[in-house]
Design a protein around this motif. Structure first.
Motif, PDB file in Angstrom:
ATOM      1  N   SER A  58       0.829  -1.199   0.000  1.00  0.00           N
ATOM      2  CA  SER A  58       0.000   0.000   0.000  1.00  0.00           C
ATOM      3  C   SER A  58       0.872   1.260   0.000  1.00  0.00           C
ATOM      4  O   SER A  58       0.649   2.184  -0.794  1.00  0.00           O
ATOM      5  CB  SER A  58      -0.921  -0.033   1.226  1.00  0.00           C
ATOM      6  OG  SER A  58      -1.772   1.077   1.224  1.00  0.00           O
ATOM      7  N   ILE A  81       1.282   4.274  -2.849  1.00  0.00           N
ATOM      8  CA  ILE A  81       1.138   5.714  -2.596  1.00  0.00           C
ATOM      9  C   ILE A  81       2.360   6.441  -3.171  1.00  0.00           C
ATOM     10  O   ILE A  81       2.226   7.466  -3.845  1.00  0.00           O
ATOM     11  CB  ILE A  81       0.963   6.017  -1.088  1.00  0.00           C
ATOM     12  CG1 ILE A  81      -0.389   5.492  -0.598  1.00  0.00           C
ATOM     13  CG2 ILE A  81       1.068   7.532  -0.833  1.00  0.00           C
ATOM     14  CD1 ILE A  81      -0.589   5.581   0.908  1.00  0.00           C
ATOM     15  N   TYR A 117      -3.230   5.473  -6.504  1.00  0.00           N
ATOM     16  CA  TYR A 117      -3.912   5.818  -5.244  1.00  0.00           C
ATOM     17  C   TYR A 117      -4.985   4.756  -4.952  1.00  0.00           C
ATOM     18  O   TYR A 117      -5.138   4.315  -3.811  1.00  0.00           O
ATOM     19  CB  TYR A 117      -4.560   7.212  -5.315  1.00  0.00           C
ATOM     20  CG  TYR A 117      -3.593   8.381  -5.197  1.00  0.00           C
ATOM     21  CD1 TYR A 117      -2.733   8.498  -4.099  1.00  0.00           C
ATOM     22  CD2 TYR A 117      -3.555   9.384  -6.162  1.00  0.00           C
ATOM     23  CE1 TYR A 117      -1.855   9.577  -3.989  1.00  0.00           C
ATOM     24  CE2 TYR A 117      -2.679  10.471  -6.061  1.00  0.00           C
ATOM     25  CZ  TYR A 117      -1.834  10.562  -4.966  1.00  0.00           C
ATOM     26  OH  TYR A 117      -0.974  11.619  -4.860  1.00  0.00           O
ATOM     27  N   ALA A 118      -5.722   4.370  -5.970  1.00  0.00           N
ATOM     28  CA  ALA A 118      -6.777   3.365  -5.772  1.00  0.00           C
ATOM     29  C   ALA A 118      -6.177   2.005  -5.401  1.00  0.00           C
ATOM     30  O   ALA A 118      -6.702   1.299  -4.528  1.00  0.00           O
ATOM     31  CB  ALA A 118      -7.638   3.251  -7.032  1.00  0.00           C
ATOM     32  N   GLN A 119      -5.072   1.626  -6.056  1.00  0.00           N
ATOM     33  CA  GLN A 119      -4.412   0.359  -5.727  1.00  0.00           C
ATOM     34  C   GLN A 119      -3.926   0.354  -4.276  1.00  0.00           C
ATOM     35  O   GLN A 119      -3.963  -0.669  -3.599  1.00  0.00           O
ATOM     36  CB  GLN A 119      -3.212   0.092  -6.655  1.00  0.00           C
ATOM     37  CG  GLN A 119      -3.582  -0.215  -8.098  1.00  0.00           C
ATOM     38  CD  GLN A 119      -4.400  -1.480  -8.230  1.00  0.00           C
ATOM     39  OE1 GLN A 119      -4.068  -2.516  -7.652  1.00  0.00           O
ATOM     40  NE2 GLN A 119      -5.491  -1.418  -8.965  1.00  0.00           N
ATOM     41  N   VAL A 135      -5.304   1.837  -1.761  1.00  0.00           N
ATOM     42  CA  VAL A 135      -6.460   1.563  -0.896  1.00  0.00           C
ATOM     43  C   VAL A 135      -6.797   0.071  -0.917  1.00  0.00           C
ATOM     44  O   VAL A 135      -7.091  -0.533   0.113  1.00  0.00           O
ATOM     45  CB  VAL A 135      -7.678   2.420  -1.316  1.00  0.00           C
ATOM     46  CG1 VAL A 135      -8.930   2.001  -0.563  1.00  0.00           C
ATOM     47  CG2 VAL A 135      -7.383   3.896  -1.082  1.00  0.00           C
ATOM     48  N   GLU A 136      -6.704  -0.538  -2.105  1.00  0.00           N
ATOM     49  CA  GLU A 136      -6.976  -1.981  -2.195  1.00  0.00           C
ATOM     50  C   GLU A 136      -6.025  -2.781  -1.330  1.00  0.00           C
ATOM     51  O   GLU A 136      -6.432  -3.724  -0.640  1.00  0.00           O
ATOM     52  CB  GLU A 136      -6.850  -2.474  -3.646  1.00  0.00           C
ATOM     53  CG  GLU A 136      -8.086  -2.196  -4.448  1.00  0.00           C
ATOM     54  CD  GLU A 136      -8.137  -3.026  -5.734  1.00  0.00           C
ATOM     55  OE1 GLU A 136      -7.489  -4.098  -5.798  1.00  0.00           O
ATOM     56  OE2 GLU A 136      -8.817  -2.587  -6.670  1.00  0.00           O
ATOM     57  N   ARG A 188      -4.378  -1.758   1.274  1.00  0.00           N
ATOM     58  CA  ARG A 188      -4.736  -1.472   2.666  1.00  0.00           C
ATOM     59  C   ARG A 188      -5.924  -2.347   3.075  1.00  0.00           C
ATOM     60  O   ARG A 188      -5.948  -2.922   4.166  1.00  0.00           O
ATOM     61  CB  ARG A 188      -5.045   0.032   2.788  1.00  0.00           C
ATOM     62  CG  ARG A 188      -5.500   0.515   4.142  1.00  0.00           C
ATOM     63  CD  ARG A 188      -7.015   0.567   4.215  1.00  0.00           C
ATOM     64  NE  ARG A 188      -7.477   1.052   5.515  1.00  0.00           N
ATOM     65  CZ  ARG A 188      -8.669   0.755   6.024  1.00  0.00           C
ATOM     66  NH1 ARG A 188      -9.519  -0.018   5.376  1.00  0.00           N
ATOM     67  NH2 ARG A 188      -9.027   1.221   7.183  1.00  0.00           N
ATOM     68  N   ASN A 189      -6.893  -2.457   2.175  1.00  0.00           N
ATOM     69  CA  ASN A 189      -8.052  -3.288   2.487  1.00  0.00           C
ATOM     70  C   ASN A 189      -7.662  -4.760   2.627  1.00  0.00           C
ATOM     71  O   ASN A 189      -8.192  -5.462   3.487  1.00  0.00           O
ATOM     72  CB  ASN A 189      -9.151  -3.111   1.435  1.00  0.00           C
ATOM     73  CG  ASN A 189      -9.865  -1.770   1.578  1.00  0.00           C
ATOM     74  OD1 ASN A 189      -9.867  -1.160   2.659  1.00  0.00           O
ATOM     75  ND2 ASN A 189     -10.473  -1.298   0.501  1.00  0.00           N
ATOM     76  N   LEU A 234     -12.489   0.512   2.832  1.00  0.00           N
ATOM     77  CA  LEU A 234     -12.535   1.912   2.364  1.00  0.00           C
ATOM     78  C   LEU A 234     -12.945   1.927   0.903  1.00  0.00           C
ATOM     79  O   LEU A 234     -12.653   1.018   0.160  1.00  0.00           O
ATOM     80  CB  LEU A 234     -11.164   2.569   2.515  1.00  0.00           C
ATOM     81  CG  LEU A 234     -10.689   2.836   3.940  1.00  0.00           C
ATOM     82  CD1 LEU A 234      -9.325   3.525   3.904  1.00  0.00           C
ATOM     83  CD2 LEU A 234     -11.671   3.718   4.695  1.00  0.00           C
TER      84      LEU A 234
END
Ligand SMILES: [Fe+2]
Ligand SMILES: [Fe+2]
Length: 177
Positions: free
Chosen positions: A21, A25, A44-46, A48-49, A51-52, A177
């Protein structure tokens, strides 16, 4: 009951997912600094993935009534030679994670831990997609070194509208998220 050897290994994996993650970033920030907003948005979207993914693993350890260890992460790479380098690094990272997830599956099997095996299944499938997405993107950025707008156009066409929620995904601690 989840096997303690599996939980041990899963706690390590939580760290790898958080590292992934942070790396994404850093990739996103690099592209933002190069005024390549689509590549930035993609990473940015990756981030978050990833992190999830970490938080899904956290939830699993919590559910197993075992100790969750939230690790510190190593500093990500943030100096890149060109627009290709962050994607090449991302592909390498996704391949490594695929091996790690396969390793987790191996431990669950060896321990006869069927529930953990089932939990890992979703991540294995996810890795197939992520490696495929990243290797397509690598091919595109390699063709776009002299004109990164080609990669921007590709992402606008192929990756707009952010993915739909996957109902088969494991529950993330605190909610995804
Ligand atoms: Fe992941
Ligand atoms: Fe990933």
């Amino acid at each position: 009951m989840a096997a303690s050897r599996f939980i041990e290994r899963l706690n390590e994996q939580i760290g790898y997912e958080f590292s992934a993650s942070q790396q994404y970033i850093a990739n996103a920030v690099y592209y933002d600094s190069q005024t390549l907003p689509r590549l930035a948005a993609f990473f940015y979207a990756q981030a978050v993935e990833e992190r999830n993914h970490a938080m899904m693993m956290v939830q699993y350890v919590l559910d197993a009534d075992a100790e969750v260890r939230i690790p510190g992460v190593a500093q990500p790479e943030s100096q890149f030679a060109d627009v290709v380098a962050p994607v090449a690094l991302a592909l390498e990272q996704e391949r490594r994670v695929s091996d790690q997830v396969a390793g987790l599956m191996g431990v669950a099997r060896e321990e006869g831990d069927f529930l953990s095996e089932q939990f890992v299944q979703w991540f294995l499938k996810e890795q197939v997609e992520e490696v495929a997405t990243m290797s397509s993107l690598l091919a595109v950025v390699q063709r776009s070194v002299d004109n990164p707008m080609l990669a921007e156009d590709y992402l606008a066409r192929e990756h707009s509208g952010g993915g739909t929620a996957d109902p088969t995904a494991p529950t993330a601690a605190g909610g995804a998220l």
